[in-house]
Design a protein around this motif. Structure first.
Motif, PDB file in Angstrom:
ATOM      1  N   GLY A  98       3.198   4.020  -9.038  1.00 41.76           N
ATOM      2  CA  GLY A  98       3.161   3.203  -7.824  1.00 41.76           C
ATOM      3  C   GLY A  98       2.221   3.705  -6.749  1.00 41.76           C
ATOM      4  O   GLY A  98       2.247   3.198  -5.632  1.00 41.76           O
ATOM      5  N   VAL A  99       1.379   4.677  -7.067  1.00 41.33           N
ATOM      6  CA  VAL A  99       0.504   5.285  -6.060  1.00 41.33           C
ATOM      7  C   VAL A  99      -0.835   4.547  -6.003  1.00 41.33           C
ATOM      8  O   VAL A  99      -1.528   4.438  -7.020  1.00 41.33           O
ATOM      9  N   ASP A 100      -1.187   4.065  -4.819  1.00 43.04           N
ATOM     10  CA  ASP A 100      -2.502   3.452  -4.630  1.00 43.04           C
ATOM     11  C   ASP A 100      -3.553   4.493  -4.271  1.00 43.04           C
ATOM     12  O   ASP A 100      -4.690   4.436  -4.741  1.00 43.04           O
ATOM     13  N   VAL A 101      -3.185   5.428  -3.403  1.00 40.65           N
ATOM     14  CA  VAL A 101      -4.108   6.491  -2.993  1.00 40.65           C
ATOM     15  C   VAL A 101      -3.362   7.820  -3.008  1.00 40.65           C
ATOM     16  O   VAL A 101      -2.302   7.945  -2.397  1.00 40.65           O
ATOM     17  N   ALA A 102      -3.911   8.790  -3.712  1.00 38.68           N
ATOM     18  CA  ALA A 102      -3.341  10.137  -3.744  1.00 38.68           C
ATOM     19  C   ALA A 102      -4.218  11.060  -2.904  1.00 38.68           C
ATOM     20  O   ALA A 102      -5.438  11.072  -3.059  1.00 38.68           O
ATOM     21  N   VAL A 103      -3.591  11.814  -2.014  1.00 42.09           N
ATOM     22  CA  VAL A 103      -4.333  12.700  -1.120  1.00 42.09           C
ATOM     23  C   VAL A 103      -3.918  14.143  -1.416  1.00 42.09           C
ATOM     24  O   VAL A 103      -2.764  14.517  -1.224  1.00 42.09           O
ATOM     25  N   SER A 104      -4.875  14.929  -1.880  1.00 39.09           N
ATOM     26  CA  SER A 104      -4.635  16.330  -2.178  1.00 39.09           C
ATOM     27  C   SER A 104      -5.388  17.186  -1.171  1.00 39.09           C
ATOM     28  O   SER A 104      -6.615  17.239  -1.198  1.00 39.09           O
ATOM     29  N   THR A 105      -4.646  17.835  -0.277  1.00 38.60           N
ATOM     30  CA  THR A 105      -5.302  18.672   0.738  1.00 38.60           C
ATOM     31  C   THR A 105      -6.135  19.784   0.114  1.00 38.60           C
ATOM     32  O   THR A 105      -7.283  19.998   0.530  1.00 38.60           O
ATOM     33  N   PRO A 106      -5.636  20.512  -0.899  1.00 36.51           N
ATOM     34  CA  PRO A 106      -6.483  21.533  -1.511  1.00 36.51           C
ATOM     35  C   PRO A 106      -7.783  20.974  -2.075  1.00 36.51           C
ATOM     36  O   PRO A 106      -8.842  21.578  -1.937  1.00 36.51           O
ATOM     37  N   ARG A 107      -7.711  19.798  -2.705  1.00 36.30           N
ATOM     38  CA  ARG A 107      -8.929  19.202  -3.247  1.00 36.30           C
ATOM     39  C   ARG A 107      -9.899  18.829  -2.126  1.00 36.30           C
ATOM     40  O   ARG A 107     -11.108  19.034  -2.232  1.00 36.30           O
TER      41      ARG A 107
ATOM     42  N   ARG B 115       0.848  -1.198   0.000  1.00 34.27           N
ATOM     43  CA  ARG B 115       0.000   0.000   0.000  1.00 34.27           C
ATOM     44  C   ARG B 115       0.878   1.241   0.000  1.00 34.27           C
ATOM     45  O   ARG B 115       1.705   1.423   0.898  1.00 34.27           O
ATOM     46  N   VAL B 116       0.703   2.091  -1.007  1.00 35.52           N
ATOM     47  CA  VAL B 116       1.471   3.324  -1.112  1.00 35.52           C
ATOM     48  C   VAL B 116       0.504   4.505  -1.176  1.00 35.52           C
ATOM     49  O   VAL B 116      -0.354   4.568  -2.062  1.00 35.52           O
ATOM     50  N   VAL B 117       0.657   5.411  -0.229  1.00 35.34           N
ATOM     51  CA  VAL B 117      -0.171   6.616  -0.166  1.00 35.34           C
ATOM     52  C   VAL B 117       0.729   7.820  -0.392  1.00 35.34           C
ATOM     53  O   VAL B 117       1.805   7.907   0.204  1.00 35.34           O
ATOM     54  N   ALA B 118       0.305   8.737  -1.257  1.00 29.83           N
ATOM     55  CA  ALA B 118       1.158   9.875  -1.596  1.00 29.83           C
ATOM     56  C   ALA B 118       0.415  11.196  -1.402  1.00 29.83           C
ATOM     57  O   ALA B 118      -0.752  11.327  -1.762  1.00 29.83           O
ATOM     58  N   ARG B 119       1.134  12.159  -0.862  1.00 31.34           N
ATOM     59  CA  ARG B 119       0.617  13.519  -0.690  1.00 31.34           C
ATOM     60  C   ARG B 119       0.816  14.302  -1.982  1.00 31.34           C
ATOM     61  O   ARG B 119       1.888  14.288  -2.559  1.00 31.34           O
ATOM     62  N   VAL B 120      -0.240  14.978  -2.417  1.00 28.31           N
ATOM     63  CA  VAL B 120      -0.162  15.861  -3.583  1.00 28.31           C
ATOM     64  C   VAL B 120      -0.150  17.300  -3.078  1.00 28.31           C
ATOM     65  O   VAL B 120      -1.121  17.757  -2.473  1.00 28.31           O
ATOM     66  N   ASN B 121       0.943  17.995  -3.328  1.00 27.43           N
ATOM     67  CA  ASN B 121       1.058  19.380  -2.858  1.00 27.43           C
ATOM     68  C   ASN B 121       0.436  20.377  -3.823  1.00 27.43           C
ATOM     69  O   ASN B 121      -0.230  21.324  -3.413  1.00 27.43           O
ATOM     70  N   ASP B 122       0.648  20.165  -5.105  1.00 30.43           N
ATOM     71  CA  ASP B 122       0.117  21.050  -6.134  1.00 30.43           C
ATOM     72  C   ASP B 122      -0.967  20.307  -6.906  1.00 30.43           C
ATOM     73  O   ASP B 122      -0.670  19.322  -7.596  1.00 30.43           O
ATOM     74  N   PRO B 123      -2.229  20.727  -6.804  1.00 31.05           N
ATOM     75  CA  PRO B 123      -3.314  20.007  -7.491  1.00 31.05           C
ATOM     76  C   PRO B 123      -3.097  19.849  -8.988  1.00 31.05           C
ATOM     77  O   PRO B 123      -3.643  18.930  -9.598  1.00 31.05           O
TER      78      PRO B 123
END
Length: 224
Positions: A112-121, A93-101
């Motif tokens: 290789g990203v299973d879940v991408a998390v974008s705080t702005p989104r 399981r690979v979770v990645a932070r998205v800084n720039d939408p």
């Protein structure tokens, strides 16, 4: 679980504290010596080094971890960490932070990203949720399976009021995972009923979102 977090800034530390509170084993991998502060996150294992370098990941035996979280403030670094974790160390399981939408489209299974998390989104979704009763709000995308976590708030006059969950006509592969009602989190059971004002959280394939919205907000109407 054993969780490795790349990046021990404010975000990485906050994630580590939450995971430790839930009794998970956490390692923080940080390249900036100024950010290494073992007292800031007691109970975590701290390792100095650049998570984008293969040798450092091999040194910490990344293949033994269940989850890797790429939480740095650099999208390029998060993509490299994700790709190495998945392809070279077979992390499940690979979770990645998205800084720039604007970079969000890159954070998929090819990297290789299973879940991408974008705080702005997510923040934008929460704003939409507050003003759009009846609309489908996408909270998160699970890239690998092309499924989305979505929320819909039922109007007060919903025709579904009092209807048991087992009688909801959901699209194929759509699943109701949570009902939020008056500050309560309800794990839905087949005989539980829905009420006006309920916030319903679903996992649904992207192509079935319109059908789901019609089924919940306009039951009986043809899918859009």
């Amino acid at each position: 679980m054993k969780v490795a977090i790349a990046g021990a800034g404010a975000v990485g530390r906050s994630i580590a504290r939450e995971l430790l509170a839930s009794s998970h084993e956490v390692m923080l991998l940080e390249r900036n010596p100024d950010h290494i502060d073992e007292e800031a996150v007691g109970g975590a294992r701290w390792v100095g080094g650049d998570a984008c370098e293969f040798d450092n990941l091999e040194r910490v035996e990344l293949h033994k971890f269940d989850v890797v979280i790429a939480a740095t403030g650099d999208d390029k670094a998060n993509l490299v960490v994700s790709l190495l974790a998945k392809t070279e160390f077979a992390v499940q399981r690979v979770v990645a932070r998205v800084n720039d939408p604007r970079n969000e489209w890159l954070f998929d299974e090819d990297w290789g990203v299973d879940v991408a998390v974008s705080t702005p989104r997510m923040l934008a979704s929460l704003v939409e949720e507050a003003v759009s009763v009846g609309d489908l709000v996408r909270l998160m995308t699970f890239r690998k399976g092309q499924a989305n976590l979505v929320e819909m708030t039922l109007p007060d006059n919903t025709p579904l009021a009092g209807k048991p969950i087992r009688k909801l006509k959901l699209p194929r592969d759509a699943a109701l995972v949570t009902v939020l009602r008056g500050g309560r989190v309800i794990v839905p059971q087949p005989d539980d009923t829905v009420e006006g004002g309920d916030e319903l959280v679903f996992i649904v394939p992207a192509e079935a979102e319109a059908e789901l919205q019609s089924a919940i907000i306009e039951p009986g109407a043809p899918a859009r």
